[in-house]
Design a protein around this motif. Structure first.
Motif, short mmCIF file in Angstrom:
data_model
loop_
_atom_site.label_atom_id
_atom_site.label_comp_id
_atom_site.label_asym_id
_atom_site.label_seq_id
_atom_site.Cartn_x
_atom_site.Cartn_y
_atom_site.Cartn_z
N SER B 334 50.14 77.65 -37.60
CA SER B 334 50.44 76.07 -37.89
C SER B 334 51.39 76.12 -38.73
CB SER B 334 48.99 75.77 -38.62
OG SER B 334 49.49 74.63 -39.54
N LYS B 335 52.37 75.06 -38.49
CA LYS B 335 53.47 74.60 -39.34
C LYS B 335 53.09 74.57 -40.61
CE LYS B 335 56.65 72.74 -35.85
NZ LYS B 335 56.23 71.56 -35.17
N ALA B 336 52.08 73.84 -40.84
CA ALA B 336 51.40 73.19 -42.07
C ALA B 336 50.71 74.44 -43.03
CB ALA B 336 50.62 72.02 -42.18
N LEU B 337 49.93 75.03 -42.40
CA LEU B 337 49.03 76.10 -42.85
C LEU B 337 49.41 77.69 -42.40
CD1 LEU B 337 45.74 74.24 -41.89
CD2 LEU B 337 46.79 74.14 -44.05
N GLY B 338 50.51 77.67 -42.00
CA GLY B 338 50.77 79.14 -41.76
C GLY B 338 50.36 79.91 -40.78
#
Lengths: 392, 600
Positions: B334-338
């Protein structure tokens, strides 16, 4: 010291900012107050005036223990309320410093003063003792704000004090102002700034009321009293900046404005990472490449000095990369910013640094890094503290 | 080997808290399988979580010796079943290992939907049902009414319903006699090739996979080479034996017998619940019926709060999977959560249990994305895709049709709550099937509902609207095309994948508005205005703004005290470290956890 003419040079000039690094200066702390203001978290005492005599002797003894230095370019008495200390004691401490280091010709000698303590006679005696500059804790020209801040003077006292200081020959007069006191409107703040300008003082410091841990103000806020509103403080800061600039004051640090020739040398020296001696309880200094701080508690301080020892509470040598970061850290609060160096190079190469540059919070031009939005200085400083040296 | 005529294999079907484990303990005690000194309350629920929640996650099994009133010695194999809706496949395998089932119902609470579903499973499987009421010692017990309900469910007479108190032991002797008399003995062919059903398995760190098996035909001898028909895995039967409940090795297991098998196999994947064990040489060709791959119903992305913990999370999932073949997972970015994993679960409870175990037993700090179901997408160029994560949904222009999984939900409720339940189900796009009285006071409601609506706090809503009296069971009911859209949440113009969700068009606005409002509260002010938008494709449906932070400076006289100011900023910097950068926006870790919390 620099060869630039100190009376005409712009307070924000890079040359002035950088040359102050080589000034020799000293800070003297005078902790005595009539009453402790509810927002204050400095090393202060109230109701201990009987210790003033011992304290004067302790200061003289501490000065006597200091290592040799060349004649001082600036001396600063802060507090506390130095004006309550009495001209004789102040003169005695100045004399002790003069004996130990000498004062350079034309040295700047500042004291902080409360308007209610100030009389023409006190002013005259202080000038005679060598004081050249006074910084009044005016805080506001609004009576309700002064009361809310727990101050003991009224607006007319400030006017009288400034007049007396000028008449008796002080070369430079500063007013400290506080903005953002809960309940203070933008209009009331405008009146305060305009009143300061009308007095034609040489220097104005505008500080945001800050809720410090452990103060009565912080306890009141914790119990639900209104806290300063950061957005209103931002508006008030911007208004002050606008009014002061229009009146010919030049901002040379986040909170400090001066007319040409009236920048405070002691302050400039601290911000330029220059070295400074420090005397008195809770005082901080920087000498021989190390930051040091004195014992904060008055009794412990007195006892230690009376035992013939330096009253240090801690000392931390600063060198290498840390010194470079410190140079940026203290220097970036100035309008002149900092000159290029390894730290600036690292900043410009860092992700956060580039972001701040893109956002226009800082600019890099003519070999200097400057904060262009002083209200966001801490965002820049946090980025500075995260920097690591580049290359091998 | 025990002759089949002396074997009775049975399980207990009961709702959570209806006293199954207490009854099992009582049976162990009464048959001397375990001495009182050894007796820990509820021996069969051995996992901590099971004890805490009072539910059985993994089936356990035990062999009891009982001398009946007829003077004969019998072997009674109690095969425990999991008690939750998420584990119905496991239940069905456990039931397949039995000839009879005890239908245990709380004499105060009455039949619950879950019990009903499992009872139907048992009846369909041809099991002999022994109905019984538990907790008849309680003041709130209403045996007459509940016996009527039970009789109406299984089609018997109320008089046939046994009255029990597992707590006091009342009725337990009679129950043991009924098991012997009512449950038919196994009728396997001892001469036929070996066929044994794997009805459960677990992973032991020293022995590898341990399977629980029920021999149907033939004989399994220790040391024999065996083959698992579905996976084709071949191993030696290193050790076989009975569970008393301690493992006691045996030389052979004959038809009708229940026990364990250890082959030394270390990969849990190779041994599947429902598979058939046979001998490697001259083995059976036809497996026992009913094997199915466990099928995840609910998916969620699980990410470590600290990026450094990714490998630890992988290891923890690997270890959990050893004991839980139904847990499926694959890496997800996830771009946000890695870096994290997209995990598939049998249901919401399963998801919750896995998360809790990861956090509790493996000390991980996790962020989980909102639960999602698997959508079936037909693209305009005729491809069929299964989409388990909103991230994987093709652009709207490329979608010819999206179908979502439906379930058949069975709700059992006191009649007075029928109205409020109808309202709830309608608000969740449900369609009513049938509605029938069970006994005189309770109603069984049958619905078709999108699974996505069920996974989103439906159960909590149902419980709160009926003061806890209604119960729910559901089973997959195929896919149906739906008007579904992906709602994206954009921070400063950039979509944040973790916040995207596939929702029905009618609910998109509500979802978008709720997310942007939540995020406005959760995202701290930045150095610039941060617009928070919810969008379908390019169309913005909701918007909020986090106004720029205007003052971030200690505008204070601080004398020469450089150190103190530095320390203050260092502390603030530490706080920043716990932020995730989403584009140029700093988002605190807690914002993800809070914004994705389902029950708000």
């Amino acid at each position: 010291m620099s060869t630039a003419d100190p009376t005409t040079v712009r307070p924000d000039s890079p040359e002035l900012a950088d040359s102050a690094a080589s000034a020799a200066t000293a800070y003297v702390h005078v902790p005595f107050c009539a009453r402790v203001c509810p927002y204050c978290d400095f090393a202060v005492v109230a109701g201990r005036d009987e210790l003033m005599g011992r304290y004067t002797r302790a200061l003289a003894a501490e000065v006597g223990m200091a290592r040799d230095w060349r004649p001082l370019d600036a001396l600063y008495f802060g507090g506390g309320t130095p004006s309550r200390f009495g001209s004789q004691r102040l003169a005695g401490v100045v004399e002790a410093i003069r004996r130990r280091f000498q004062l350079a010709p034309g040295a700047e000698v500042t004291l902080e003063a409360n308007p209610e303590d100030w009389t023409p006679q006190l002013a005259a005696e202080l000038v005679a003792a060598g004081f050249t500059r006074v910084s009044f804790g005016a805080q506001s020209f609004s009576t309700p704000v002064l009361l809310a801040l727990g101050r003991r003077h009224l607006p007319p006292d400030v006017i009288a004090a400034v007049t007396a200081a000028r008449t008796e020959g002080f070369a430079s007069i500063n007013l400290d102002l506080i903005f953002g006191t809960p309940g203070e409107t933008i209009e009331s703040w405008r009146e305060t700034v305009e009143a300061a300008i009308a007095l034609e003082v040489d220097h104005v410091s505008c500080y945001a009321l800050t809720v410090e841990k452990g103060t009565p103000l912080s306890r009141a806020v914790a119990r639900g009293a209104p806290a300063p509103d950061p957005d209103l403080q931002a508006d008030q800061y911007e208004l002050a900046a606008e009014l002061l600039a229009a009146a010919g004051y030049v901002r040379y640090e986040v909170s400090n404005w001066a007319r040409p020739g009236h920048a405070c040398l002691y302050n400039l020296a601290v911000w330029a990472q220059g070295e400074y001696e420090a005397f008195g309880n809770g005082a901080h200094g920087f000498r021989h490449g190390a930051r040091f701080r004195n014992i904060r508690r008055l009794d412990a301080y007195l006892q230690r000095v009376e035992e013939g020892e330096l009253p240090r509470a801690g000392e931390e040598p600063v060198s290498g990369w840390d010194a470079e970061l410190d140079r940026m850290f203290v220097g970036l609060r100035r309008a002149a910013g900092v000159a290029d160096g390894p730290g600036v190079e690292a900043f410009l190469g860092s992700e956060e640094g580039r972001r701040l540059l893109e956002l226009g919070v800082v600019e890099h031009a003519r070999g200097r890094l400057r904060v262009t939005q002083p209200l966001l200085t801490d965002a820049v400083e946090r980025a500075v503290l995260s920097l690591t040296p580049r290359g091998p | 080997m025990t002759p089949q005529a002396r074997i009775r294999n049975f399980s207990i079907i009961a709702h959570i808290d209806h006293g199954k484990s207490t009854l099992a303990d009582r049976l162990l005690e009464r048959t001397g399988a375990i001495s009182e000194r050894e007796m820990r309350e509820q021996v069969l629920d051995s996992m901590d979580l099971e004890r805490e929640r009072g539910i059985t996650i993994k089936a356990q099994t035990v062999r009891l010796h009982y001398t009946a009133a007829d003077g004969q010695d019998y072997v009674l194999n109690l095969i425990d079943t999991p008690g939750h809706v998420d584990f119905s496949y496991e239940v069905s395998r456990s039931l397949a290992a039995c000839e009879g089932a005890l239908l245990l119902v709380d004499a105060a609470q009455g039949v619950q939907a879950q019990t009903l579903a499992n009872a139907y499973l048992a009846i369909e499987g041809g099991l002999e049902i022994i109905p019984a009421l538990n907790k008849i010692d309680l003041p709130a017990a209403d045996p007459d009414r509940v016996a009527e309900e039970v009789a109406s469910v299984i089609g018997g007479e109320p008089e046939e319903v046994l009255l029990l108190s597992a707590k006091t032991g009342e009725g337990v002797d009679e129950l043991l006699e009924r098991i012997v008399s009512d449950v038919p003995p196994p009728a396997g062919d001892p001469e036929a090739p070996l066929r044994a059903l794997v009805f459960d398995s677990y992973y032991d760190a020293y022995r590898g996979v341990v399977c629980y098996i029920r021999v149907v035909d033939g004989v399994l001898a220790a040391g024999e080479r065996v083959r698992f028909i579905a996976t084709g895995d071949e191993q030696d039967a290193d050790e076989i034996g009975f569970l008393t409940p301690k493992a006691v090795p045996a030389a052979s297991l004959g038809p009708g017998e229940v026990g364990y098998l250890i082959t030394g196999e270390k990969e849990i994947d190779k041994i599947k619940v429902g598979d058939t064990v046979t001998t490697a040489r001259r083995g059976a060709v036809e497996p026992l019926p009913g094997y199915a791959e466990p099928k995840p119903m609910v998916y969620s992305g699980i990410f470590p709060t600290e990026g450094d913990d990714f490998e630890d999370l992988r290891e923890a999932l690997e270890k959990l999977s050893l004991n839980d073949a139904s847990l499926v997972w694959e890496p997800e970015t996830s771009k946000a959560l890695g870096f994290g994993f997209r995990c598939g679960f049998l249901g919401l409870l399963h998801m919750e249990i896995v998360r809790e175990r990861l956090e509790r037993e493996y000390g991980l700090d996790l962020v989980a994305t909102a639960p999602s179901v698997a959508y079936r997408v037909t693209t305009t160029d005729g491809q069929e895709l299964e989409v388990r994560s909103p991230q994987d949904l093709p652009e709207p222009a490329k979608i010819a049709e999206i179908a979502e999984p439906y379930v058949r939900a069975m709700i059992l409720t006191p009649a007075e709550y029928v109205g409020t339940i109808m309202e709830l189900v309608q608000s969740r796009r449900g369609e009513m099937g049938s509605m029938n009285y069970v006994g005189t006071e309770r109603v069984e409601m049958d619905y078709q509902l999108p699974l996505a609506e069920v996974v989103f706090d439906f159960f909590d809503q149902l419980k709160s609207r009926t003061r806890g009296y209604a119960s729910l069971d559901y089973e997959p009911a195929g896919y149906r095309p739906s008007d579904l859209v992906k709602v994206d949440v954009l921070l400063n113009g950039q979509p944040v994948d973790a916040f995207s969700s596939i929702v029905h068009r009618d609910k998109a606005y509500e979802y978008g508005k709720r997310m942007v409002e939540r995020l406005r509260e959760l995202i701290p002010r930045q150095l610039f205005d941060v617009p928070i938008q919810a969008a379908i494709g390019g169309r913005i449906i909701a918007r909020e703004t986090v106004k720029a932070r205007r003052k971030d400076v200690l505008a204070k006289c601080y004398g020469g005290d450089v150190t103190r100011k530095k320390k203050l900023l260092e502390r603030q910097k530490e706080g920043k470290r716990r932020m995730k950068m989403v584009g140029s926006v700093e988002v605190p870790q807690e914002a993800f956890v809070e914004a994705l919390r389902v029950d708000r």
